[in-house]
Design an enzyme around this catalytic site. Structure first.
Site, PDB file in Angstrom:
ATOM      1  N   SER A 152      42.195  48.097  21.960  1.00 40.04           N
ATOM      2  CA  SER A 152      43.564  48.569  21.773  1.00 40.04           C
ATOM      3  C   SER A 152      43.551  49.946  21.096  1.00 40.04           C
ATOM      4  O   SER A 152      42.982  50.886  21.637  1.00 40.04           O
ATOM      5  CB  SER A 152      44.355  47.532  20.972  1.00 40.04           C
ATOM      6  OG  SER A 152      45.732  47.785  21.046  1.00 40.04           O
ATOM      7  N   ASP A 315      47.410  41.538  30.367  1.00 43.11           N
ATOM      8  CA  ASP A 315      47.952  42.390  29.313  1.00 43.11           C
ATOM      9  C   ASP A 315      49.271  43.028  29.755  1.00 43.11           C
ATOM     10  O   ASP A 315      49.319  43.757  30.741  1.00 43.11           O
ATOM     11  CB  ASP A 315      46.936  43.481  28.971  1.00 43.11           C
ATOM     12  CG  ASP A 315      47.275  44.270  27.723  1.00 43.11           C
ATOM     13  OD1 ASP A 315      48.406  44.145  27.226  1.00 43.11           O
ATOM     14  OD2 ASP A 315      46.401  45.010  27.236  1.00 43.11           O
ATOM     15  N   HIS A 348      47.527  40.677  25.869  1.00 44.90           N
ATOM     16  CA  HIS A 348      46.837  41.820  25.258  1.00 44.90           C
ATOM     17  C   HIS A 348      45.680  41.344  24.375  1.00 44.90           C
ATOM     18  O   HIS A 348      44.613  41.976  24.329  1.00 44.90           O
ATOM     19  CB  HIS A 348      47.837  42.629  24.438  1.00 44.90           C
ATOM     20  CG  HIS A 348      47.295  43.894  23.854  1.00 44.90           C
ATOM     21  ND1 HIS A 348      46.845  44.950  24.622  1.00 44.90           N
ATOM     22  CD2 HIS A 348      47.109  44.285  22.556  1.00 44.90           C
ATOM     23  CE1 HIS A 348      46.430  45.934  23.847  1.00 44.90           C
ATOM     24  NE2 HIS A 348      46.560  45.555  22.585  1.00 44.90           N
TER      25      HIS A 348
END
Length: 368
Positions: A152, A315, A348
């Site tokens: 991320s 995601d 995610h």
């Protein structure tokens, strides 16, 4: 594995925008040993709400290890018998009030004035996070990284490393990441800022001697956590949920039981977080463009490292198309780049909890 938090200090730190911070402090953790040639180092860069606590336990009382404990350790893909793994708390970390986080940001004291920075703290970028990490590398005598890897927001830092210091990064792994914050992503990130800005206690960032904007921070963290999870996982977790639950049906003042639980969980994190720090983190992500130049393509041209992109199929926060765009541009430029999607049900957070499905991909990539 046991791990301890260490502290590093940089004086007269110049930001990407040309501002000077008289002092920057941040925490860091490490696993494994640096070899005599100092060429076995792997930097792990952390995600938005994370810290340098990527693996191991601080004490026997810890309920959970670091977030990538299943990846980092003896015989694991990030093998501590072979590699020196380390990670750093970012500037403006989300949780400056967490006793296991060391960071510099608006909630820190400006040594020149003796007062808290507040919104006088300059805007910082992902490039600044990387520059601070580089200062630690220099102090350790590490000239090259065997790899830099992060999920991320950590993937943004990993990619920035490969662009800013191409001769010092041999491999770059981007997990659930992107190459630039496009308009859609920038607008989505702004939704995380709005609850804090709307909280009357925020008071234009001047609240450190009054009540903090706790409700705004809580709403922000609830948004972040909801968007990071998949519908499948939420529905499986709250399988007993029924639309006609008696309480909410009887009174608008009543919340669903699952909402009560979710709010309570997020409130515990909100007590460690800081509203201004969250706003600065949002801005650091909104301003991301690999290389911080005019175009993504121009930034990627500087990369010499072998690259691996591991987005998560489910995601919805940073969908695979964002990583795929970078991968394809690198291939057009004749660079070495690989792409595999992580399968799972976390959304995610598959980049945190389901990345073990790509363990062999990682292992092979690090051995190439």
């Amino acid at each position: 594995m046991r791990v301890e938090k260490k502290q590093f200090v940089v004086e007269d730190f110049t930001t990407f925008t040309g501002k000077t911070l008289p002092e920057v402090k941040f925490g860091w953790e490490s696993w494994g040993q640096l070899n005599e040639r100092r060429d076995n180092a792997i930097l792990v860069t952390h995600y938005f709400s994370g810290s340098s606590h990527a693996a191991g336990y601080y004490s026997e009382e810890d309920k959970l290890p670091g977030y990538w404990d299943h990846l980092i350790g003896p015989g694991k893909p990030l093998d501590t018998d072979r590699f020196f793994i380390f990670s750093c708390d970012t500037l403006v970390n989300q949780e400056p009030f967490n006793p296991q986080v060391i960071t510099t940001g608006p909630a820190s004291i400006n040594p020149d004035t003796g007062k808290l920075w507040g919104l006088d703290f300059p805007v910082v970028t992902i490039a600044d996070f990387v520059a601070a990490q580089k200062a630690l590398l220099d102090s350790l005598g590490i000239d090259k990284l065997h790899a830099v890897i992060g999920p991320s927001m950590g993937s943004l830092q990993a990619l920035q490393w490969a662009v800013d210091f191409p001769g010092r990064v041999e491999r770059m792994v981007s997990v659930i990441g992107m190459g630039e914050a496009d308009a859609w992503t920038c607008m989505g990130l702004q939704q995380w800022a709005e609850p804090i800005l709307a909280d009357p206690n925020w008071n234009q960032g001047d609240y450190y001697e009054a009540e903090p904007p706790l409700q705004g921070v809580l709403q922000t963290l609830m948004q972040i956590n909801h968007q990071a999870l998949s519908p499948e996982l939420i529905n499986r977790t709250f399988f007993q949920h029924h639309p006609l639950e008696p309480g909410p049906l009887d009174s608008i003042r009543e919340d669903y039981r699952m909402i009560q639980r979710f709010r309570a969980d997020c409130l515990e994190r909100a007590k460690l977080a800081d509203g201004n720090h969250l706003l600065y983190l949002v801005r650091a992500n909104q301003t991301f463009l690999a290389g911080q130049g005019k175009t993504l393509d121009a930034g990627l041209e500087k990369i010499q490292a072998k690259c691996l992109f591991l987005p998560a199929t489910a995601d919805q926060l940073l969908p695979p198309r964002l990583a795929l765009k970078v991968h394809q541009q690198l291939l057009v430029q004749g660079k070495s780049s690989q792409y595999q999607e992580i399968q799972g049900s976390w959304g995610h957070l598959d980049g945190i909890y389901s990345i073990s499905t790509q363990a062999e991909t990682l292992r092979r990539f690090l051995e190439e």
